[in-house]
Design an enzyme around this catalytic site. Structure first.
Site, PDB file in Angstrom:
ATOM      1  N   HIS A   1      41.074  40.243  45.036  1.00 29.41           N
ATOM      2  CA  HIS A   1      40.571  39.615  43.818  1.00 29.41           C
ATOM      3  C   HIS A   1      39.327  40.345  43.342  1.00 29.41           C
ATOM      4  O   HIS A   1      38.315  40.388  44.054  1.00 29.41           O
ATOM      5  CB  HIS A   1      40.256  38.149  44.106  1.00 29.41           C
ATOM      6  CG  HIS A   1      39.819  37.368  42.916  1.00 29.41           C
ATOM      7  ND1 HIS A   1      40.372  37.534  41.668  1.00 29.41           N
ATOM      8  CD2 HIS A   1      38.866  36.410  42.774  1.00 29.41           C
ATOM      9  CE1 HIS A   1      39.800  36.708  40.815  1.00 29.41           C
ATOM     10  NE2 HIS A   1      38.861  36.033  41.460  1.00 29.41           N
TER      11      HIS A   1
ATOM     12  N   ASP B   1      46.137  41.357  42.153  1.00 28.44           N
ATOM     13  CA  ASP B   1      45.133  40.296  42.257  1.00 28.44           C
ATOM     14  C   ASP B   1      45.840  38.947  42.341  1.00 28.44           C
ATOM     15  O   ASP B   1      46.651  38.617  41.477  1.00 28.44           O
ATOM     16  CB  ASP B   1      44.221  40.340  41.028  1.00 28.44           C
ATOM     17  CG  ASP B   1      42.992  39.448  41.157  1.00 28.44           C
ATOM     18  OD1 ASP B   1      43.127  38.294  41.609  1.00 28.44           O
ATOM     19  OD2 ASP B   1      41.901  39.900  40.769  1.00 28.44           O
TER      20      ASP B   1
ATOM     21  N   SER C   1      36.074  37.083  37.669  1.00 24.90           N
ATOM     22  CA  SER C   1      36.981  35.953  37.708  1.00 24.90           C
ATOM     23  C   SER C   1      36.697  34.998  36.543  1.00 24.90           C
ATOM     24  O   SER C   1      36.722  35.419  35.388  1.00 24.90           O
ATOM     25  CB  SER C   1      36.864  35.269  39.068  1.00 24.90           C
ATOM     26  OG  SER C   1      37.949  34.434  39.322  1.00 24.90           O
TER      27      SER C   1
END
Length: 525
Positions: free
Chosen positions: A494, A466, A237
């Site tokens: 995610h 995602d 991320s």
């Protein structure tokens, strides 16, 4: 934006984060190392590498030896790394950064150190290492690498940014982010201003020095202190933005880099927020299709009606909050309900819990389940204390990039675009993007491309559905990085590594253990 950290894959949690549904994840840059290239459309900015030679003023930092000690978690050691608060003025004082490691377990020859970062900005990398990565990464990887993490400056154990006390943060998380009139708009603006003023009053020294570029430079100091010639790293991320920034600054020091749930550093804040809004809509549609296949879906039996039914529930919560049984008297407002739903979008394993929470809220007027989801997202404990995740998140985001909007009028003009991207979440996420407009410190960064010319192969991982880091960002980052190999996971949730895809895990493990990157464009399910 709300990219925040990547949640701990299925097992616990840490992408990216909302601040009162209002955490901006504004990817960007900071001081040092940018080159401008003029184009007909304007100025395209590219991150330039720093000089290879270490400046003499930084030599003491690069030459430091870490003193390892026990830190109360069996199998892990901890140390403190010193870095300059301001890399442009290293004589102005230090910042102390918390580091943890779990030494390679064997068998097999130790490869080196593997630095991990779960995202954020604001996620504790040390917590992630000790709770998940240090015991949950594949045994073969843990056998050959010292698993290492450092909490970024301003985060958790590394001189954390502080902003509000628990009671004030409770009020902030309940702020109405879908204002119906000027009075409600003024209240929302005051909430953002109060949050920003709190950060400025409690952390004035730190707020100017928590940029992603500075944190990437800290990572290079840590690399040297660990005795590694090149950096081996897995970032999820926001951790992909941090890792890509490192590669751009130090391309010749790139070892094996995995960037999972990739961000696009070239996007301005408003476009990034809009893309993520669409990402949450995509994830919600997957949830809706799954929900109507269950016998207990509280939002109807037709997938195309689920979004409208959820919006109707949000509107009711906006008009009349729901009881929760919370010992501090908190009720479920529309903003907390929305945060609870968004929290469950990060991982499809949370969809069942979300159905139960929505069933209780819609049928029984009991908001306790959604409040628990929101609290887990904000990292609020049962005693009303918040971790510093949300404060660090805003501090980094607002320093890294110019604000998405400069005031309510801009938000109102852009609302139709956000609502088109997500009929369910668009309005709230547009208003949530106003946060940085009132930040007490001017941004030092701007959107820029990262090419990292000359770097060793870098694996960029994207998940097709995602919610927090839309797949298009992975494709864009892979096009920017000169040595990227794009690895695609066709699925929900995610990030991809460690989420159950044997194809993804084996490709990444082969790269980490043997240095063999996957074929560019490889797809997995």
């Amino acid at each position: 934006m709300h990219i925040r950290r990547s949640r701990f894959p299925r097992r616990s949690r840490t992408g990216v984060t909302l601040v009162s549904l209002a955490a901006l994840f504004l990817s960007a840059c900071s001081t040092g190392g940018v080159t401008s290239t003029a184009t007909r459309a304007g100025a395209e900015v590219t991150l330039a590498a720093l000089p290879r030679a270490t400046p003499s003023a930084l030599a003491p930092y690069y030459g430091q030896k870490l003193t390892w000690r026990g830190c109360g978690v069996p199998g892990f050691e901890c140390a403190t790394l010193k870095a300059p608060l301001d890399y442009d003025r290293p004589g102005d004082g230090d910042i102390r950064l918390a580091v943890s490691r779990k030494k390679a377990t064997g068998p097999g020859k130790r490869i080196g150190s593997l630095l991990v970062n779960p995202g954020g900005p604001g996620g504790s990398a040390v917590g992630y290492l000790q709770q998940y990565a240090g015991v949950g990464y594949p045994a073969a990887v843990r056998a050959r690498y010292d698993m290492v993490a450092v909490d970024p400056r301003g985060v958790a154990r590394s001189e954390p940014v502080e902003c509000l006390d628990g009671r004030a943060m409770d009020a902030f998380t309940q702020a109405d982010v879908t204002p119906d009139d000027q009075r409600e708009t003024d209240r929302l603006v005051e909430a953002y201003k109060g949050f920003a003023e709190g950060c400025g009053a409690r952390s004035p020294r730190l707020l100017r020095h928590v940029s992603t570029v500075e944190t990437a430079r800290d990572m290079d100091v840590l690399r040297a202190a660990l005795g590694d010639r090149r950096l081996t790293y897995v970032g999820a991320s926001y951790g992909t933005f941090l890792g890509a920034t490192y590669a751009g600054l130090y391309p010749d020091r790139v070892g094996r880099l995995v960037l999972d749930g990739a961000m696009d550093p070239a996007l301005p804040a408003r476009r990034m927020n809009l893309d993520q809004t669409a990402g949450f809509e995509t994830a919600f549609r997957s949830f809706a299709k799954d929900c109507v296949r269950q016998p207990d879906c509280p939002l109807g039996t037709k997938a195309d009606k689920v979004g409208g039914n959820l919006r109707a529930f949000f509107e009711k919560a906006d008009a009349r909050s729901l009881p929760t049984g919370d010992k501090d008297g908190r009720r479920l407002t529309e903003s907390l309900a929305t945060t609870g739903v968004i929290a469950a979008m990060y991982d499809e394993s949370g969809w069942g819990r979300l159905r139960d929470a929505l069933t209780a809220a819609i049928k029984d007027q009991d908001g306790a389940g959604l409040l628990l989801l929101a609290d887990s997202y904000y990292e609020r404990d049962a005693e009303g204390r918040y971790a510093n995740l949300m404060y660090a998140n805003a501090a980094v985001n607002c320093l890294d990039s110019p604000a998405a909007f400069d005031g309510p009028d801009q938000v109102r003009r852009t609302l139709p675009t956000f609502e088109k991207a997500s009929p369910v979440f668009g309005e709230g996420l547009a208003w949530s993007s106003l946060n940085c407009a009132y930040w007490p410190v001017a941004p030092t960064g701007q959107p820029r491309r990262i090419e990292a010319k000359g770097a060793a192969p870098i694996v960029v991982v994207g998940t097709t559905r995602d919610p927090a880091t839309p797949y298009r960002w992975a494709r864009s980052l892979a096009r920017q990085l000169s040595s990227a190999r794009l690895l695609t996971y066709d699925g929900d949730g995610h990030t991809a590594y460690g989420r159950g895809s044997r194809c993804i895990d084996s490709a990444i493990n082969a790269y980490l253990l043997r240095g063999t990157p996957p074929t560019d464009g490889k797809r997995c399910t």
